[in-house]
Structures are given as structure tokens and as C-alpha cells.
Design a protein around this motif. Structure first.
Motif, short mmCIF file in Angstrom:
data_model
loop_
_atom_site.label_atom_id
_atom_site.label_comp_id
_atom_site.label_asym_id
_atom_site.label_seq_id
_atom_site.Cartn_x
_atom_site.Cartn_y
_atom_site.Cartn_z
N ARG A 115 0.85 -1.20 0.00
CA ARG A 115 0.00 0.00 0.00
C ARG A 115 0.88 1.25 0.00
NH1 ARG A 115 -4.24 0.73 4.14
NH2 ARG A 115 -4.72 2.39 2.71
N ILE A 116 2.20 1.05 -0.03
CA ILE A 116 3.12 2.19 0.03
C ILE A 116 3.62 2.51 -1.37
CG2 ILE A 116 5.20 3.08 1.14
CD1 ILE A 116 5.09 0.63 2.97
N PRO A 117 3.59 3.78 -1.82
CA PRO A 117 4.21 4.08 -3.10
C PRO A 117 5.72 3.78 -3.06
CG PRO A 117 3.20 6.06 -2.15
CD PRO A 117 3.02 4.95 -1.14
N LYS A 118 6.26 3.29 -4.16
CA LYS A 118 7.71 2.93 -4.19
C LYS A 118 8.60 4.17 -4.27
CE LYS A 118 8.08 -1.61 -6.21
NZ LYS A 118 7.12 -2.01 -7.24
N ALA A 119 9.80 4.07 -3.71
CA ALA A 119 10.80 5.14 -3.78
C ALA A 119 10.23 6.49 -3.34
CB ALA A 119 11.39 5.24 -5.19
N ALA A 120 9.34 6.45 -2.32
CA ALA A 120 8.66 7.66 -1.86
C ALA A 120 9.13 8.10 -0.48
CB ALA A 120 7.16 7.41 -1.83
N GLY A 121 10.10 7.38 0.10
CA GLY A 121 10.57 7.74 1.44
C GLY A 121 9.70 7.19 2.54
N LEU A 122 8.77 6.28 2.21
CA LEU A 122 7.84 5.75 3.21
C LEU A 122 8.13 4.29 3.55
CD1 LEU A 122 4.58 7.52 1.98
CD2 LEU A 122 6.12 8.20 3.84
N GLY A 123 9.27 3.79 3.13
CA GLY A 123 9.72 2.49 3.63
C GLY A 123 9.30 1.28 2.81
N SER A 124 8.95 1.48 1.53
CA SER A 124 8.51 0.32 0.75
C SER A 124 9.62 -0.72 0.63
CB SER A 124 8.02 0.73 -0.64
OG SER A 124 9.09 1.26 -1.39
N SER A 125 10.87 -0.30 0.45
CA SER A 125 11.93 -1.29 0.30
C SER A 125 12.24 -1.98 1.63
CB SER A 125 13.19 -0.68 -0.33
OG SER A 125 13.61 0.42 0.41
N ALA A 126 12.24 -1.22 2.73
CA ALA A 126 12.49 -1.83 4.04
C ALA A 126 11.40 -2.84 4.38
CB ALA A 126 12.58 -0.76 5.13
N ALA A 127 10.14 -2.49 4.08
CA ALA A 127 9.02 -3.40 4.39
C ALA A 127 9.10 -4.66 3.54
CB ALA A 127 7.70 -2.68 4.17
N PHE A 128 9.42 -4.50 2.26
CA PHE A 128 9.56 -5.67 1.38
C PHE A 128 10.69 -6.57 1.89
CE2 PHE A 128 11.83 -7.40 -2.44
CZ PHE A 128 10.89 -8.35 -2.81
N VAL A 129 11.82 -5.97 2.22
CA VAL A 129 12.98 -6.74 2.71
C VAL A 129 12.63 -7.45 4.02
CG1 VAL A 129 15.28 -6.48 3.73
CG2 VAL A 129 14.78 -5.42 1.53
N ALA A 130 12.02 -6.74 4.97
CA ALA A 130 11.74 -7.35 6.28
C ALA A 130 10.72 -8.47 6.16
CB ALA A 130 11.26 -6.28 7.26
N ALA A 131 9.68 -8.27 5.34
CA ALA A 131 8.65 -9.32 5.19
C ALA A 131 9.26 -10.55 4.50
CB ALA A 131 7.46 -8.78 4.40
N LEU A 132 10.04 -10.30 3.46
CA LEU A 132 10.64 -11.43 2.73
C LEU A 132 11.66 -12.16 3.61
CD1 LEU A 132 10.65 -12.85 0.00
CD2 LEU A 132 12.39 -11.23 -0.78
N THR A 133 12.42 -11.40 4.39
CA THR A 133 13.42 -12.00 5.28
C THR A 133 12.72 -12.80 6.38
OG1 THR A 133 14.86 -10.15 4.78
CG2 THR A 133 15.51 -11.52 6.63
N ALA A 134 11.57 -12.32 6.85
CA ALA A 134 10.81 -13.09 7.85
C ALA A 134 10.41 -14.44 7.27
CB ALA A 134 9.59 -12.29 8.30
N VAL A 135 9.94 -14.45 6.01
CA VAL A 135 9.55 -15.72 5.37
C VAL A 135 10.77 -16.63 5.19
CG1 VAL A 135 8.80 -16.74 3.18
CG2 VAL A 135 7.46 -14.92 4.23
N PHE A 136 11.83 -16.09 4.60
CA PHE A 136 13.02 -16.92 4.34
C PHE A 136 13.58 -17.47 5.66
CE2 PHE A 136 14.30 -14.71 0.06
CZ PHE A 136 13.28 -15.39 -0.58
N SER A 137 13.58 -16.64 6.71
CA SER A 137 14.12 -17.07 8.00
C SER A 137 13.22 -18.12 8.63
CB SER A 137 14.26 -15.88 8.94
OG SER A 137 15.10 -14.91 8.36
N SER A 138 11.90 -17.95 8.48
CA SER A 138 10.96 -18.93 9.02
C SER A 138 11.16 -20.28 8.34
CB SER A 138 9.53 -18.42 8.81
OG SER A 138 8.61 -19.38 9.24
#
Ligand code: PMV
Length: 323
Positions: free
Chosen positions: A92-115
Motif C-alpha cells: 500500500r506504500i508508493p515505491k521510492a517515496a521515502g515511506l519504507g517500501s523497500s524496508a518493508a519488502f525486505v523485512a517481510a521477505l526475510t521473515a519468510v526466508f528465515s521462518s
């Protein structure tokens, strides 16, 4: 540790996880040079769905690994030599907008890979997410990734509060702490101008290398420290004054933009203060609305060409979506 900071359990694919976006209140850019930062997680999540696949793809794109450096970095650092995966990401976050889209994508994907590789505690998830973002961007602080992993309000490099974890990079150890949410509503607005975090960070680094750089960095440090204290006291008047001061400093180091200045100007009659948030040079602004004028502020920002969102801090950080 509170429930929101629980470990990510071990599970088998298919798996889904989500992480909130983030909004920097004080200290962006200066945090990269060791000054304090205050950030909160925002209730605009990114969710990823991961299944086994015949080839590794992102959003049904066979070329996703090549095109997306965050995806590539996550595969290298958290999914090393595991079987191919199909990843879908919805944000729901616009990309490259300073609102954390890349951090959220990385953290969610890392949570899955780590799980899927045995589970992970939260401090390790924060370190891994930072390493992956850093691997993709080459520069930057752990402020964004730690905030979307922790949820709520977070400080980096000081400012008191309950210690959460330390994040290590080759040049720094970053202390990450929890600050209590003062319970305010915030409004962010995207200017529509995408920009590169890495380029903005490098330009500010060059600016701070000039003779007045250390004095400027001291000012950033003072504003962020006082701002964190004011947020902890719930002192809106002081927070507003320091938001304006932080914007002046960001202008001084060259990361404001005429479109951001126009949004900040448009916000004035309905906001106690507004400043850019994130790397700047485009991206977004954050405003502290005058109580009761939230919707007027949204209308003003939209009329000035922004894409506004009323945001509440999200108490939850990255987590698996189960059931
Ligand atoms: O990339 P953005 O706009 O979400 O914000 C990054 C914040 C910086 O302080 C500029 C960089 C960093 O990694 O802390």
C-alpha cells in the motif's frame, strides 16, 4: 519482551508475511553519520506470499531477480542455495517515496526466508534485514529496517528509551531503542517524485565533508535529541518547532525540492509543522496536523498535487501471516 517483538517461528512453505512502512520524524541523513534519528512504523503494510516454484520469480516476472536488487540481496543473504521460489508482493506504500517500501519488502521477505530455514529471533531479523538492504543500496543506516521489524516508535543512535538491539555495520554499531508512541495522528503526502536513496545519501555525505559540515551535524544531533525528548513528554509545541528546524537543516544540506517546499507551504494553515521525510530530493513530507484540521490538511496537500495519507503508528512490526 512484548508480544510484538516475539521471534519468527519455524514453518514450511508456502508462507506469507507482512511488514509496515515507516515515517522518519527527526534525523534522516544525519543518522548515517552517527546522529540520532526518530522513526515510527506506519499502518500501510507490504505483504509477501512465497511458494516453491520451478524457477525463482518476483510478481510473475522471470527477470525479477535481475531487476530488483533488494530481491537479489535477500536471495543471496537469507535464501542461499535453497530451492527456487515464486514471490508475490503487494504494497500500500508508493515505491521510492521515502515511506519504507523497500524496508518493508525486505523485512517481510526475510521473515519468510528465515521462518522456512528454522525461525529467527527479532534482533537477528533486524540485523539480517539491514544487511540485505545495505547489500542492495550500498549505503545507509538501519533506521528503516529496524523500525519495520520492531513496529511502533524507534530511535537509532541515542535518545533514551528501552534498548531493543544493536545493529552492526563495518563502520558503526547502531543502538536501537523503543520510545512510547505519544498517540498522535500524522499526515504524510507523496510528491510523486521518485528518487534514489543512495544518490541522496552520497550527496549529503559530500556536503557534510565541507568545512561547516561538523557544525551542521551537531545541529542535526541537537534537533533530533531535543525532538525525541519532546515526543517522549508529549510536547507538541516543541515537536512542531523542531520539525521546522529539521526541515531548515535538510534544506541546507540540499535534499529539499521545490515540490516538497510547495507541499510544506500548502500544509501551513492546517498543520502545526511539516518537513520532508526520508531521503528527500523528491519523495514525501510528514505533517503534524492542527488537531481537528486533519481532513482540511489532507485536502490542502491533495490540491497542492500531493498524494496524502492519514497515518497512525503501527504497533506491530514484521510478522508471519498465519491461518
Ligand atoms: O530511503 P528513504 O527515503 O526511506 O530514507 C532513508 C533515510 C536516510 O537517512 C536518508 C538513509 C538511511 O539509510 O538512514
Amino acid at each position: 519482551m512484548s508480544e510484538g517483538l516475539a521471534a519468527i517461528p519455524s514453518r514450511a512453505l508456502p508462507l506469507s508475511a507482512r511488514a509496515p512502512g515507516k515515517c522518519i520524524v527527526f534525523g534522516e541523513h544525519a543518522v548515517v553519520h552517527g546522529a540520532p534519528e526518530l522513526v515510527f512504523a506506519i499502518d500501510l503494510p507490504t505483504q509477501v506470499f512465497v511458494t516453491s516454484g520451478r524457477t525463482t520469480r518476483l510478481n510473475a516476472d522471470d527477470d525479477g531477480v535481475r531487476k530488483n536488487s533488494y530481491f537479489r540481496s535477500a536471495l543471496e543473504l537469507a535464501w542461499n542455495a535453497q530451492p527456487p521460489v515464486e514471490v508475490r508482493a503487494i504494497s500500500r506504500i508508493p515505491k521510492a517515496a521515502g515511506l519504507g517500501s523497500s524496508a518493508a519488502f525486505v523485512a517481510a521477505l526475510t521473515a519468510v526466508f528465515s521462518s522456512a530455514t528454522g525461525g529467527v529471533d527479532r534482533p537477528t531479523l533486524a540485523q539480517r534485514s539491514f544487511d540485505i538492504e545495505r547489500g542492495a543500496q550500498g549505503v545507509g543506516s538501519p533506521g528503516d529496517t529496524s523500525t519495520v521489524v520492531a513496529g511502533g516508535f524507534v530511535t537509532v543512535n541515542g535518545g533514551g528509551g528501552e534498548p531493543l538491539w544493536s545493529i552492526r555495520s563495518p563502520e558503526h554499531v547502531w543502538e536501537v531503542r523503543r520510545v512510547t508512541d505519544p498517540g498522535w495522528v500524522w499526515v504524510v503526502a507523496y510528491s510523486g517524485i521518485r528518487r534514489s536513496t543512495a544518490e541522496a545519501v552520497k550527496a549529503v555525505g559530500a556536503r557534510l565533508d565541507r568545512p561547516d559540515g561538523p557544525a551542521l551535524l551537531d545541529e542535526f544531533r541537537r534537533v533530533a535529541n531535543d525532538g525525541i525528548e519532546a515526543v517522549r513528554r508529549g510536547d507538541r509545541g516543541t515537536v512542531a518547532e523542531l520539525l521546522r528546524k529539521n526541515q531548515e537543516l535538510l534544506r541546507e544540506v540540499g535534499v529539499s525540492h521545490p515540490r516538497l517546499e510547495a507541499l510544506i507551504e500548502a500544509a501551513k494553515p492546517a498543520a502545526e509543522a511539516a518537513k520532508l521525510t526520508g531521503a528527500g530530493a523528491g519523495g514525501s513530507v510528514v505533517a503534524l496536523p492542527t488537531p481537528g484540521k486533519e481532513m482540511e490538511l489532507v485536502r490542502r496537500l491533495a490540491r497542492a498535487g500531493g498524494l496524502p495519507f492519514v497515518v497512525r503508528p503501527s504497533p506491530d512490526g514484521a510478522s508471519l501471516v498465519e491461518g
